[in-house]
Design a protein around this motif. Structure first.
Motif, PDB file in Angstrom:
ATOM      1  N   SER A   1      40.202  38.416  42.432  1.00  0.00           N
ATOM      2  CA  SER A   1      41.102  39.349  42.859  1.00  0.00           C
ATOM      3  C   SER A   1      42.243  39.311  41.750  1.00  0.00           C
ATOM      4  O   SER A   1      43.390  39.988  42.071  1.00  0.00           O
ATOM      5  CB  SER A   1      42.036  38.575  44.117  1.00  0.00           C
ATOM      6  N   TYR A   2      41.861  39.282  40.481  1.00  0.00           N
ATOM      7  CA  TYR A   2      42.961  39.324  39.312  1.00  0.00           C
ATOM      8  C   TYR A   2      43.389  40.792  39.126  1.00  0.00           C
ATOM      9  O   TYR A   2      42.488  41.479  39.350  1.00  0.00           O
ATOM     10  CB  TYR A   2      42.384  38.345  38.248  1.00  0.00           C
ATOM     11  N   ALA A   3      44.425  40.719  38.531  1.00  0.00           N
ATOM     12  CA  ALA A   3      45.103  42.046  37.711  1.00  0.00           C
ATOM     13  C   ALA A   3      44.413  42.208  36.370  1.00  0.00           C
ATOM     14  O   ALA A   3      43.912  41.467  35.869  1.00  0.00           O
ATOM     15  CB  ALA A   3      46.538  42.105  37.735  1.00  0.00           C
TER      16      ALA A   3
ATOM     17  N   ILE B   1      46.073  47.599  36.381  1.00  0.00           N
ATOM     18  CA  ILE B   1      45.434  47.669  37.443  1.00  0.00           C
ATOM     19  C   ILE B   1      45.628  46.226  38.365  1.00  0.00           C
ATOM     20  O   ILE B   1      45.215  45.248  37.851  1.00  0.00           O
ATOM     21  CB  ILE B   1      43.937  48.092  37.538  1.00  0.00           C
ATOM     22  N   SER B   2      46.248  46.426  39.307  1.00  0.00           N
ATOM     23  CA  SER B   2      46.721  44.957  39.911  1.00  0.00           C
ATOM     24  C   SER B   2      45.737  44.138  40.547  1.00  0.00           C
ATOM     25  O   SER B   2      45.842  43.214  40.910  1.00  0.00           O
ATOM     26  CB  SER B   2      47.956  45.489  41.052  1.00  0.00           C
TER      27      SER B   2
ATOM     28  N   ARG C   1      37.966  44.986  48.788  1.00  0.00           N
ATOM     29  CA  ARG C   1      37.066  44.712  47.869  1.00  0.00           C
ATOM     30  C   ARG C   1      37.535  43.515  46.875  1.00  0.00           C
ATOM     31  O   ARG C   1      38.450  43.299  46.746  1.00  0.00           O
ATOM     32  CB  ARG C   1      36.531  45.775  47.136  1.00  0.00           C
ATOM     33  N   TYR C   2      36.324  42.956  46.070  1.00  0.00           N
ATOM     34  CA  TYR C   2      36.811  42.034  45.008  1.00  0.00           C
ATOM     35  C   TYR C   2      35.767  41.960  43.791  1.00  0.00           C
ATOM     36  O   TYR C   2      34.792  42.763  44.079  1.00  0.00           O
ATOM     37  CB  TYR C   2      35.965  40.381  45.613  1.00  0.00           C
ATOM     38  N   TRP C   3      36.458  41.683  42.642  1.00  0.00           N
ATOM     39  CA  TRP C   3      35.669  41.839  41.620  1.00  0.00           C
ATOM     40  C   TRP C   3      34.494  40.772  41.710  1.00  0.00           C
ATOM     41  O   TRP C   3      34.514  39.704  42.285  1.00  0.00           O
ATOM     42  CB  TRP C   3      36.607  41.431  40.221  1.00  0.00           C
TER      43      TRP C   3
END
Ligand SMILES: C[S@@+](CC[C@H](N)C(=O)[O-])C[C@H]1O[C@@H](n2cnc3c(N)ncnc32)[C@H](O)[C@@H]1O
Length: 409
Positions: free
Chosen positions: A204-206, A215-216, A222-224
């Motif tokens: 969930s990182y920016a 990009i926040s 969704r999740y990276w």
């Protein structure tokens, strides 16, 4: 007490064979039940790939072979067909290599009966799949209900836990999707989504784009799919695509040179990939001349269909069996594939004469199956008058001696 019928033996006919001994392939003329019994002594558990295209029990009297056991409305029509198939399939099971598989063409008339019979003979756990072959490209407006575009190929393995289909070669169309807009020295690539719906605790990182835009986090919901640490390492290795302006949501570069060279076989086989019925007829007519349209063998399968099956289920040194060989398409496909991949596959084809009371001199095995393969091996002039070079090879032609194997020895 009634004497037990002895298995019939088969003797070579060198006049109808092609090439010199030791012959690579075999064509056996006669009833396949007898021929399968004969093969028990020579090929037990040796055959990696079996393809058959049995009579479909359509009740269609126009077929040039006896594809009619009972009228379509007869209550016993399925059991008669099953009685014909069952002993043949049992003999087949014993010929199949422990890592082999059998592919059976069938249509709606006997699909369910065949499936149940196969479950009994090969075991339900060895069912692999039902392939759908799109055999037609145009609708038949005369159809009573639906115009049928497809038929099936049932696949069973000797042991489905062990059997693995070979991957198919990637298509040009698949490869064309890979481009190289940033001139990466690793060659063409395709970009893949870096976010997914599956929850991922580190996803969930920016992210800050090369353009400076922040990009926040991943898109909502969704999740990276990778951790920040992994993401940075990939970016350093120029494996992250930020779009031409360096400002877009990042995507992962997947290089063509690093993807699996094969593709997993799918169950729907469109005619664009494996041919259709008309293509099969054309292929046969371009090799053989038939005296009249009534004589044309009307149920060949396209070469591309058989080539696909052989690619999936045979290796370069395997033995391939077809005991409803008809016009010999399977043998032709084996020769073609061996030429393409340098393999040494051997075919065993069993074809009957299709002689009948009205046509006692007919010999489908000799005049169509073996003659087709002789021409393909030695070369021929096709229906357009062009010379087609021979592929090379040899086969032994065997015919029933009329004697039991014990008497013949
Ligand atoms: C649908 S055709 C197979 C066509 C083949 N796949 C091709 O591409 O040419 C079925 C063939 O099985 C043959 N056949 C039927 N009963 C047989 C038997 N008991 N023994 C050997 N062949 C048989 C028929 O004569 C027919 O040629």
């Amino acid at each position: 007490m009634k004497a037990k019928p002895q298995p019939v033996s088969f003797r070579p006919n060198l006049d109808l064979s092609v090439g010199q001994p030791p012959y690579t392939h075999q064509i056996i003329e006669g009833d396949n039940h007898e021929a399968l019994q004969f093969l028990q002594s020579t090929h037990k558990a040796q055959i990696k790939c079996i393809y058959i295209d049995p009579p479909y029990n359509t009740g269609n009297t126009n077929f040039v072979y006896k594809d009619r056991f009972f009228k379509a409305s007869h209550p016993c029509r399925h059991s008669a067909w099953l009685e014909f198939m069952e002993p043949r399939l049992r003999l087949t099971k014993d010929l199949l290599h422990p890592e082999g598989a059998i592919f059976i063409s069938i249509d709606d008339h006997e699909l369910f009966s065949l499936g149940l019979l196969m479950n009994q003979v090969f075991g339900e756990s060895n069912f692999v799949t039902t392939l759908i072959w799109q055999k037609n490209f145009a609708p038949k407006n005369s159809a009573k209900h639906f115009s049928v575009d497809h038929e099936y190929i049932l696949v069973y393995a000797a042991d489905a836990d062990i059997w693995k289909p070979n991957p198919l070669p990637r298509t040009d169309r698949q490869n064309q999707r890979y481009k190289n807009p940033d001139d990466d020295p690793r060659g063409p690539w395709m970009s893949d989504n870096l976010s997914a719906r599956n929850p991922y605790i580190e996803g969930s990182y920016a992210i800050t784009c090369p353009s400076g835009r922040v990009i926040s986090g991943p898109p909502p919901g969704r999740y990276w799919t990778i951790s920040l640490q992994k993401f940075r390492a990939l970016d350093q290795d120029r494996r992250i695509w930020w779009g031409k302006t360096g400002d877009q949501v990042p995507r992962l570069k997947r290089f063509l040179s690093e993807v699996n060279p094969g593709r997993v076989p799918q169950t729907f086989w469109p005619y664009t990939e494996v041919g259709h019925t008309q293509e099969a007829k054309k292929e046969l007519l371009s090799i053989l001349d038939f005296a009249s349209s009534a004589d044309v063998f009307s149920t060949p399968k396209p070469l591309r269909l058989l080539e696909r099956i052989l690619r999936i289920a045979s290796g370069p040194d395997d033995i391939v069996l077809d005991f409803f060989a008809g016009s010999g398409t399977t043998g032709h496909a084996v020769l073609n594939l061996n030429r393409v991949d340098g393999g040494n596959r051997q075919f065993i084809l069993i074809s009957n004469k299709e002689a009948s009371e009205t046509c006692p001199e007919k010999n489908l095995c000799r005049d169509i199956c073996a003659e087709r393969l002789r021409r393909v091996i030695e070369g021929y002039t096709n229906s357009k008058g062009e010379t087609v070079e021979g592929i090379g090879g040899s086969f032994l032609y065997l015919e029933s001696s009329g004697l039991s194997s014990q008497a013949a020895i």
